[in-house]
Design an enzyme around this catalytic site. Structure first.
Site, PDB file in Angstrom:
ATOM      1  N   ASP A 226     -15.226   3.712   0.936  1.00 66.48           N
ATOM      2  CA  ASP A 226     -14.847   2.293   0.875  1.00 66.48           C
ATOM      3  C   ASP A 226     -15.872   1.418   1.592  1.00 66.48           C
ATOM      4  OD1 ASP A 226     -12.534   2.646  -0.598  1.00 66.48           O
ATOM      5  OD2 ASP A 226     -11.276   2.929   1.168  1.00 66.48           O
TER       6      ASP A 226
ATOM      7  N   GLY B 175     -13.736  -8.926  -5.194  1.00 63.43           N
ATOM      8  CA  GLY B 175     -13.477  -7.566  -4.740  1.00 63.43           C
ATOM      9  C   GLY B 175     -13.667  -6.478  -5.788  1.00 63.43           C
TER      10      GLY B 175
ATOM     11  N   GLY C  91      -5.692  -4.280   9.140  1.00 63.83           N
ATOM     12  CA  GLY C  91      -5.021  -3.067   8.656  1.00 63.83           C
ATOM     13  C   GLY C  91      -6.043  -1.998   8.293  1.00 63.83           C
TER      14      GLY C  91
ATOM     15  N   LYS D 124      -4.234   8.853   1.647  1.00 61.75           N
ATOM     16  CA  LYS D 124      -5.535   8.852   2.328  1.00 61.75           C
ATOM     17  C   LYS D 124      -5.494   9.494   3.724  1.00 61.75           C
ATOM     18  CE  LYS D 124      -7.586   4.919  -0.086  1.00 61.75           C
ATOM     19  NZ  LYS D 124      -8.418   3.713   0.032  1.00 61.75           N
TER      20      LYS D 124
HETATM   21  P1  ATR Z   1      -4.446  -2.257   4.109  1.00 60.66           P
HETATM   22  O1  ATR Z   1      -4.524  -0.772   4.281  1.00 60.66           O
HETATM   23  O2  ATR Z   1      -4.588  -2.718   2.692  1.00 60.66           O
HETATM   24  O3  ATR Z   1      -5.355  -3.004   5.031  1.00 60.66           O
HETATM   25  P2  ATR Z   1      -2.196  -2.763   5.849  1.00 60.66           P
HETATM   26  O4  ATR Z   1      -2.715  -1.732   6.788  1.00 60.66           O
HETATM   27  O5  ATR Z   1      -0.743  -2.829   5.564  1.00 60.66           O
HETATM   28  O6  ATR Z   1      -2.901  -2.644   4.439  1.00 60.66           O
HETATM   29  O7  ATR Z   1      -2.689  -4.216   6.378  1.00 60.66           O
HETATM   30  C1  ATR Z   1      -2.332  -5.395   5.750  1.00 60.66           C
HETATM   31  C2  ATR Z   1      -3.045  -6.566   6.421  1.00 60.66           C
HETATM   32  O8  ATR Z   1      -2.681  -7.773   5.732  1.00 60.66           O
HETATM   33  C3  ATR Z   1      -2.661  -6.784   7.881  1.00 60.66           C
HETATM   34  O9  ATR Z   1      -3.757  -7.332   8.567  1.00 60.66           O
HETATM   35  C4  ATR Z   1      -1.525  -7.791   7.751  1.00 60.66           C
HETATM   36  O10 ATR Z   1      -1.297  -8.575   8.901  1.00 60.66           O
HETATM   37  P3  ATR Z   1      -0.320  -8.032  10.068  1.00 60.66           P
HETATM   38  O11 ATR Z   1      -1.127  -7.051  10.856  1.00 60.66           O
HETATM   39  O12 ATR Z   1       0.048  -9.242  10.837  1.00 60.66           O
HETATM   40  O13 ATR Z   1       0.861  -7.388   9.371  1.00 60.66           O
HETATM   41  C5  ATR Z   1      -2.073  -8.670   6.645  1.00 60.66           C
HETATM   42  N1  ATR Z   1      -1.021  -9.461   5.973  1.00 60.66           N
HETATM   43  C6  ATR Z   1      -0.115  -9.007   5.079  1.00 60.66           C
HETATM   44  N2  ATR Z   1       0.663 -10.025   4.655  1.00 60.66           N
HETATM   45  C7  ATR Z   1       0.255 -11.143   5.309  1.00 60.66           C
HETATM   46  C8  ATR Z   1       0.652 -12.521   5.302  1.00 60.66           C
HETATM   47  N3  ATR Z   1       1.638 -12.959   4.522  1.00 60.66           N
HETATM   48  N4  ATR Z   1      -0.022 -13.383   6.087  1.00 60.66           N
HETATM   49  C9  ATR Z   1      -1.027 -12.963   6.874  1.00 60.66           C
HETATM   50  N5  ATR Z   1      -1.466 -11.681   6.930  1.00 60.66           N
HETATM   51  C10 ATR Z   1      -0.832 -10.780   6.158  1.00 60.66           C
END
Ligand code: ATR
Length: 273
Positions: free
Chosen positions: A101, A239, A129, A65
């Site tokens: 999206d 979703g 994220g 992307k």
């Molecule tokens: P995407 O593009 O799908 O949003 P990403 O950019 O990797 O993927 O973001 C993942 C999100 O899920 C982030 O907000 C991440 O929190 P962090 O910024 O603290 O990493 C969150 N996330 C992933 N695993 C998590 C967990 N076990 N508990 C809480 N938040 C989680």
């Protein structure tokens, strides 16, 4: 015949060919939509094929992307704000990139929780994220009052809030109970809920009785978050609808017909999850 595609790496899991294939058949359009596995190093060459007229456009998924964003000749202003594209449209010899999206997010709520954005003062967004960016852009377009952006890593939420400006307050996930009492919408944009994971101690019972809870995770379709919301009698929107609705603008741009997200289409995709 008009040809469209989805590129990604890997790509076998993509539901997009099923969605677009269903619509092509339903509207009797002579066209095709195929999944093509393109490794990252192959994306520039693939763009060259697109520009040479091999396709009318297509979708881009993980991990392309951002690369695709950089390779587009033009970008929709909202895609620029999100910083990523998921939909490409060939216009002459130029490629325009869109990010649908955020439209998928809005279309899903509009269809399944009509009126969700009426006088919406407080929203809780979980996660900061890539997916969160699209949701923030979507919420801004509907003029919601205040967004509580809660993330495991507070710094990331704060960086995003600075970029987006507006009324965004950041915090950790543990702040949910104190942010919840006036929140009529909760959105999970994080990956929590996938692969047996779940939030701990959010305490959804603090939400107002008319709150809507929605999750971007659609495998499983009913995440632990949605399960808890349901058990409290809250309105839930899963979703899968977002996946279906994000496909609408691309199909319309490539094939000239605005397709409908029907219960039959939904059931077909649900059966593959
Ligand atoms: P995407 O593009 O799908 O949003 P990403 O950019 O990797 O993927 O973001 C993942 C999100 O899920 C982030 O907000 C991440 O929190 P962090 O910024 O603290 O990493 C969150 N996330 C992933 N695993 C998590 C967990 N076990 N508990 C809480 N938040 C989680």
């Amino acid at each position: 015949m008009k040809r469209a595609f989805v590129i990604g790496h890997p790509i076998a899991h993509s539901r997009s060919p099923l969605i677009h294939g269903y619509w092509l058949k339903r509207y009797g359009i002579e066209g095709s939509y195929e999944a093509i596995d393109v490794p990252p190093a192959g994306v520039p060459d693939f763009f060259a094929r697109l520009k040479a007229g091999a396709f009318v456009g297509g979708n881009v998924t993980i991990p392309h992307k951002e690369i695709a964003y950089a390779l587009c000749d033009e970008r929709d202003p909202l895609a620029e704000e999100i910083g990523a594209v998921n939909t490409l449209v060939l216009k002459g010899e130029e490629v325009t990139g869109y990010n649908t999206d955020y439209l998928g997010f809005l279309g899903n709520l509009d269809q399944n929780a009509p009126g969700w954005d009426q006088n919406l003062e407080d929203v809780v967004v979980l996660g900061a994220g890539g997916a969160s960016r699209a949701v923030l852009v979507a919420l801004k377009s509907r003029k919601v009052g205040r967004i509580h952006l809660l993330n495991r890593t507070i710094d990331k939420a704060e960086a995003l809030a600075i970029e987006f400006e507006g009324k965004i307050e950041c915090g950790g996930l543990h702040e949910f109970p104190m942010r919840a009492p006036n929140a009529r919408l909760v959105v999970n944009t994080s990956s929590v809920g996938m692969k047996g994971t779940a939030f701990e101690g959010l305490d959804l019972a603090r939400l107002p009785a008319d709150a809507v809870v929605t999750d971007l995770v659609y495998v499983p379709l009913v995440t632990p978050l949605l399960e808890e919301a349901k058990s409290l009698g809250l309105k839930v929107v899963d979703g899968l609808g977002m996946l279906l609705h994000q496909a609408v603008p691309g199909f319309e741009a490539w094939f000239g017909t605005r397709p409908e997200v029907t219960t039959e289409l939904r059931a077909r995709i649900e059966a593959t999850l």
